[in-house]
Design an enzyme around this catalytic site. Structure first.
Site, short mmCIF file in Angstrom:
data_model
loop_
_atom_site.label_atom_id
_atom_site.label_comp_id
_atom_site.label_asym_id
_atom_site.label_seq_id
_atom_site.Cartn_x
_atom_site.Cartn_y
_atom_site.Cartn_z
N ASP A 2 32.37 -41.73 -60.06
CA ASP A 2 33.71 -41.28 -60.43
C ASP A 2 34.54 -42.48 -60.91
OD1 ASP A 2 35.93 -39.26 -60.29
OD2 ASP A 2 36.71 -40.71 -58.84
N GLU B 35 31.14 -41.75 -65.00
CA GLU B 35 32.30 -41.11 -65.62
C GLU B 35 33.04 -42.26 -66.29
OE1 GLU B 35 36.02 -38.18 -64.48
OE2 GLU B 35 35.59 -39.86 -63.14
#
Length: 739
Positions: free
Chosen positions: A353, A389
């Site tokens: 993330d 990401e």
């Protein structure tokens, strides 16, 4: 498991500084915790009645305080109290009245009760005197874990990335409403390991599940106050501990065994487990956040502080803090955590993330960051699937295409372009060619292959597929946050009506658009990622930021599954898995995808002539055809040549019908239709087992838009130069056949 309680105050020996955390050896436990600023560290042991016994760790070696306690067993609950400076203006926030979690805790029991004692200040006066109230009654406990587990039958699938089909899903959301999973297992790791769940995933054709965060996380106080919960889990507090709410067997280490059993069951079915991990920030928030772990242990080591005023945090995550991946011990914790999940928990990869946050040196993202170097040289972590990401909210945070060679990336440019193309935006063809063929413009120059592109149309963050074609704007009223949170850049189109409608024309267009988007995803080079539930038409009612909806808004509604779409999706995955031409290991020949000289790929306008630069740049053009040659696809893992059929794919994103002329005979003498998205009929290549049989019975009772058994598109053969009319917003795939 109940902890064995010592009959009297336990003794404590010097112990060892490594490994960090609580290490159980069968006769006792070694405790080791890092802090550069600690003057002393108390280890607090809790019995079953909540009574605590505190022991000062007797040794310190290289900023690691440590001690060995003989006689205590797995299941023992504990926490730390760190004695050190309280000087927020210097970035130091030690406060021994606050019981702290072990950063290396393998299991955590309980959650946070949002009492004022959890904070370092009084709510009525945040700038006043320090709040010395004891936080122990209101915070979770770390738990000693017995690491033994019988992995003797486990075999990691180790499926190559280019053969992978990722299913992004949620442990609780997938299982909570599945009536074939026993009630007591729904919402748990054991529920996802249940045969009903695994049979469904294997029948669908999934090769890897990407689980939303399962590290121990915290439900934010502002959500709890509104009766909501943090559903997604991007609020980590324990990087080694599986989230205890997802355990159906207990929270004193049982969650660890249950998670391992889930991985074992998925591996036995040939399904890999990829974890969505959140190392960029923690649940402690900004300077007004709670004291749960890192802040009270060594604030300046674990967090990036504002250089001009260390009372505050440098925040490029939008959460209030940024984990300090530039500090040796913080970076060690990340690497130790990654290795733990691979070696002890047997997971197969990670999706990071806000990954650029971990590569920020000073203020900017650097490809030479220490984080990348450590990943590259690590003999364990470098060998699993690594997915970034590739953006955060800081300056220069959008890094799509800029990660090092080992990495794959969520390709946000793929998502945006494919959405724009099918909703009819102008000037999309010039980029569509790159996105369909693996995005060589983003990844080839860094020595990466098409599998560097994780292609997706929808993900947890945003609209579901059904909502993408049903809403122009977000409808997040259930979040009780006003109009702000949740992106307004949805790149969606409601197909003619906002939200639910009885208009059959709109309904059919929405169904066709879902088939268009799924088909585009599954025939594109790269690695497809399907948002779990999209294949059954899951809707969140237009909520594009359902992070706090731990309820029916987010949980999969299996009883009302779109059975027709499910069968179509299963057929698409089978088509991809059955034809290596859709999952090439290497780039198409030549650096440019535009041009008629290439034999493995060619691009055509609807009249059958080659695309030229003028056509690529034509703003209003929305129809294109692509030839994929399957005669020479390189070699397989054993060096054997790979060949396949050749395909001709026609895409029409215009409102109106478009007539396509098939290319001349040198490309193929005859073609047959494999699929046409104007119909719900699945592709010709039928899977061995229908996924419909894996749905709960109630789903079949509500089935609609189902394919008919007498549909045989392979019977229709077209010769070179034939004309085929595509209705508006549709896609047709043809396969080359002998006369």
């Amino acid at each position: 498991m109940p902890a064995a309680q010592p009959a009297e105050r336990p003794s404590i020996w010097p112990g060892q500084p490594y490994p960090l955390g609580a290490s159980y050896d069968g006769a006792g436990v070694n405790f080791a915790i890092f802090s550069e600023v600690a003057q002393s560290v108390e280890l607090c042991l809790f019995d079953d009645d909540g009574r605590q016994t505190c022991l000062t760790l007797p040794e310190q070696t290289g900023f690691v305080s440590h001690g060995y306690v003989p006689g205590i067993q797995a299941g023992q609950r504990y926490g730390y109290r760190v004695h050190g400076p309280w000087a927020p203006d210097q970035g130091q926030r030690c406060l021994p009245s606050k019981l702290l979690l072990d950063p290396y805790a393998r299991a955590i029991e309980g959650g946070v009760d949002w009492n004022e004692a959890v904070f370092s200040y009084r709510f009525a006066n945040p700038d006043g005197d320090v709040n010395d109230a004891d936080s122990a009654p209101f915070v979770p406990r770390s738990v000693v874990v017995n690491p033994f587990f019988d992995w003797s039958t486990d075999r990691a699938p180790r499926r190559p990335l280019h053969e992978t089909v990722i299913y992004e899903t949620h442990v609780k959301g997938f299982t909570m409403r599945h009536t074939d999973i026993p009630q007591e297992l729904r919402g748990t790791y054991a529920g996802l390991a249940h045969p009903a769940a695994i049979r469904y995933l294997t029948a669908l054709g999934i090769t890897a599940v990407e689980l939303l965060p399962v590290h121990q996380f915290v439900h934010d106080s502002y959500l709890v106050d509104k009766g909501l919960r943090n559903y997604w889990g991007y609020n980590s507090i324990g990087f080694f501990a599986p989230h205890n709410d997802y355990s159906g067997s207990g929270q004193r280490g049982e969650q660890v065994a249950e998670f391992k059993q889930m991985v074992l069951a998925l591996h036995e079915a040939g399904i890999e487990v990829i974890l969505d991990v959140v190392y960029n920030h923690t649940a402690e928030g900004n300077q007004l956040g709670p004291m749960l772990c890192f802040r009270g242990i060594d604030n300046a080591a674990y967090y990036r502080l504002a250089p001009d005023d260390p009372r505050f945090y440098f925040d490029v995550t939008g959460t209030g803090n940024t984990f300090n991946a530039g500090h040796p011990y913080a970076l060690q914790l990340i690497m130790d955590s990654l290795r733990y999940w691979v070696q002890e928990m047997h997971v197969d990869g990670f999706r990071f993330d806000l990954a650029p946050t971990l590569a920020r040196e000073e203020h900017f993202v650097e490809r030479t960051a220490a984080f990348f170097d450590l990943i590259q040289q690590d003999p364990v972590v470098s060998q699993v699937k690594l997915i970034a990401e590739p953006w955060d909210v800081g300056v220069g945070g959008y890094q799509v295409g800029n990660f090092p060679p080992l990495w794959s990336e969520w390709n946000g440019k793929y998502r945006d372009l494919v959405r724009d193309y099918w909703r009819g935006e102008p000037a999309t063809l010039s980029q569509l060619g790159y996105r369909l063929t693996g995005s060589s413009d983003l990844y080839e120059n860094s020595a990466r292959r098409p599998h560097a592109s994780i292609n997706f149309v929808t993900a947890h963050d945003g609209f579901t597929l059904a909502d993408l074609v049903s809403y122009n704007a977000k409808h997040n009223e259930a979040n009780e946050e006003g109009p702000g949170p949740g992106t307004d850049d949805n790149r969606s189109w409601n197909s003619g009506a906002e939200g639910p409608t009885d208009d059959q024309v709109v309904i059919e267009l929405r169904r066709r658009q879902q088939r268009n988007l799924l088909t585009t995803l599954l025939i594109s080079q790269g690695v497809p990622m399907i948002l779990g539930g999209d294949e059954i038409g899951r809707t969140q009612g237009g909520n594009n930021n359902a992070y706090c909806q731990d309820n029916e808004i987010s949980w999969y509604d299996w009883d009302h599954a779109d059975a027709g779409l499910l069968v179509f999706a299963q057929g698409l995955i089978a088509l991809r898995q059955g034809h290596p031409i859709f999952r090439r290991r290497r780039w198409f020949q030549g650096r440019q995808i535009h041009g008629e000289q290439q034999s493995d790929i060619a691009w055509f306008v609807p009249d059958g002539s080659f695309m030229d630069d003028a056509h690529w740049d034509e703003a209003d053009a929305k129809a294109i055809a692509m030839f994929l040659g399957g005669d020479d696809l390189g070699v397989d893992g054993r060096g054997q040549p790979i060949s396949d059929s050749s395909f001709f794919i026609m895409l029409n994103a215009a409102d109106n019908n478009v007539i396509f002329t098939l290319p001349e005979a040198r490309w193929a003498g005859h073609w047959r239709i494999v699929l046409d998205t104007k119909s719900a009929e699945p592709p010709v290549l039928a899977p061995a087992t229908s996924v419909l049989s894996m749905l709960p019975e109630a789903a079949l009772a509500n089935a609609s838009d189902m394919p008919t058994e007498d549909y045989h598109p392979q019977g229709e053969v077209f010769h070179a130069g034939s004309q085929i009319e595509l209705i508006g917003r549709s896609l047709v795939v043809l396969e080359r056949v002998s006369a």
